[in-house]
Design an enzyme around this catalytic site. Structure first.
Site, PDB file in Angstrom:
ATOM      1  CG  ASP A  15      -9.856  -9.378  -2.415  1.00 22.89           C
ATOM      2  OD1 ASP A  15      -9.974  -8.142  -2.158  1.00 22.89           O
ATOM      3  OD2 ASP A  15     -10.426 -10.136  -3.257  1.00 22.89           O
ATOM      4  CG  ASP A  72      -7.522  -7.319  -7.908  1.00 23.71           C
ATOM      5  OD1 ASP A  72      -8.412  -7.248  -7.090  1.00 23.71           O
ATOM      6  OD2 ASP A  72      -8.029  -7.656  -9.128  1.00 23.71           O
ATOM      7  CG  ASP A 125       7.260 -15.614  -4.753  1.00 26.57           C
ATOM      8  OD1 ASP A 125       7.562 -14.318  -4.883  1.00 26.57           O
ATOM      9  OD2 ASP A 125       8.108 -16.378  -5.229  1.00 26.57           O
ATOM     10  CE1 TYR A 163      -5.583  -7.458 -13.195  1.00 23.41           C
ATOM     11  CE2 TYR A 163      -6.776  -5.924 -12.096  1.00 23.41           C
ATOM     12  CZ  TYR A 163      -6.299  -6.984 -12.227  1.00 23.41           C
ATOM     13  OH  TYR A 163      -6.408  -8.176 -11.150  1.00 23.41           O
ATOM     14  CE  LYS A 221       8.115 -14.503  -9.056  1.00 26.03           C
ATOM     15  NZ  LYS A 221       8.325 -14.978  -7.988  1.00 26.03           N
TER      16      LYS A 221
END
Ligand code: NAD
Length: 370
Positions: free
Chosen positions: A252, A248, A224, A144, A192
């Site tokens: 959620d 992020d 994942d 970001y 990852k």
């Protein structure tokens, strides 16, 4: 050394923000009274209301008050009436500016499946029962913020950069390990690393930090796989430590497991001033009707007691009061899960929690008096 007085800037914001923050302030006052802590609350405008009053979503006076306080308690900002405004006048712009100014690099998002609310989860009760996850998300680095970013001049390409410095990883990892020490002493670092160099580096640094916390168990999971485990086996997690983008998404996902957006708190810590806010938005569809669920805001107040006031016992009492009220069967409309039960309003829920907080303290004092 614990401070006896805390200066809290309250930013009720838009929509249901003022309704839920009022109940969070009520809980703080009660818990503070019993715990020997007094609060000085100062309310300021942010978001759409601030645009209407001052022409900007983050007035100077609001920012100055936040920077001069011990903590910020926010409701929510936004609403359809401001959606068409230019970027500088959007309520969300004010919130992003405030977060940047306060400088918090660690976003803490607990998601707990309370037994009383297991019926609200989209997952089967036997899968979610007992799930209690704390997502620790790095907030100021990664994809970001990484440079370079942008579009090619001929509009055929675009790019962002996932980039981390060692010190950025060290400080967020330290937060995760310290929080794990107050919980079940397990950190799952999510990356990852099978594909990304930045994730391999993340893993190396996290392993180095872990040496300072030999009492905390560390494991590493690819992002994942983590997304999958969260819905198949959420109880395997205690603290999830992860970078900005992964956090992020995963926070959620973890929130959705509990089935109740109105229940969930958050804290942003590590900067100049910590900020506490429920994760939901301003819910314009239900604003002003005394039907919003204030428990996410009240649980955010509990996080303030834990992380800013240094009063974990008072924080636990507020959280237990929330549980007790739900176990007694009280529900706001969002928690009714289609069942025909009497729903209570925002204010009544806030009052019940406040009473439950004082009951817990009174019982404790009575016990010690015997
Ligand atoms: P939202 O979270 O406001 O609402 C989503 C749904 O959940 C709505 O149906 C709402 O009624 C319900 N809901 C949310 N909180 C609730 C509560 N406490 N009790 C009962 N029901 C609740 O998300 P949205 O509808 O996507 O966004 C509405 C506005 O809020 C937008 O302007 C958005 O930009 C803003 N927003 C602000 C924040 C923030 O201030 N941190 C976060 C998300 C969205």
């Amino acid at each position: 050394m614990m401070k006896k007085q805390l200066k809290i800037t309250v930013l009720p914001g838009d929509g249901i923000g003022p309704e839920v923050t009022r109940e969070a302030v009520r809980a703080l006052r009660i818990a503070g009274e019993y715990a020997g802590l007094s609060f000085e609350f100062q309310e300021h405008a942010i978001g759409g209301r601030a645009v209407e009053q001052f022409g900007t979503p983050l007035p100077r006076a609001t920012l100055d008050a936040c920077l001069a306080s011990d903590a910020v308690l926010l409701g929510a900002v936004g609403g359809p009436q401001w959606d068409a405004r230019p970027r500088a006048q959007k309520p969300e712009t004010g919130l992003l500016q405030l977060r940047a100014a306060l400088g918090g690099f660690a976003n803490l998002r607990p998601a707990v499946c309370l037994p009383a609310l297991a019926e609200c989860s989209p997952l089967r009760k036997e899968i979610v029962a007992g799930a209690d996850v704390m997502v620790v998300r790095e907030l100021l680095g990664g994809l970001y913020f990484g440079e370079p970013r942008g579009f090619s001049s001929d509009s055929t390409e675009s790019w962002n950069t996932m980039r981390y410095r060692a010190d950025e990883i060290e400080r967020i990892a330290a937060v995760a390990f310290q929080i794990a020490r107050t919980r079940r002493r397990k950190v799952t670092s999510v990356d990852k690393a099978n594909v990304l160099e930045v994730s391999q580096f993340w893993r190396q640094i996290v392993q180095r930090v872990a040496r300072d916390y030999p009492d905390v168990k560390l494991d590493h999971v690819y992002v994942d796989a983590c997304a999958m485990h969260l819905v198949t086996n959420p109880t395997r997690f205690d603290v999830i430590l992860t970078e900005n983008l992964f956090g992020d998404v995963l926070s959620d996902e973890a929130a959705a497991l509990t089935g109740s957006l109105g229940m969930l708190p958050s804290a942003t810590v590590g900067g100049q001033v910590n900020m506490y806010e429920p994760i939901h938005g301003s819910a314009p569809d239900i604003a002003g009707r005394d039907i919003a669920n204030p428990l996410g805001a009240i649980a955010s107040a509990a996080m303030l007691l834990r992380h800013t006031a240094g009063l974990p016992d008072a924080a636990a009492k507020v959280e237990n009061a929330i549980r007790a009220v739900l176990e007694e069967g009280h529900r706001t409309a969002d928690l009714a899960a289609g069942r025909s039960r009497r729903c209570i309003g925002t204010r009544e829920m806030g009052e019940l929690v406040a009473n439950a907080i004082s009951d817990t303290y009174e019982r404790q004092f009575a016990y010690h008096a015997v």
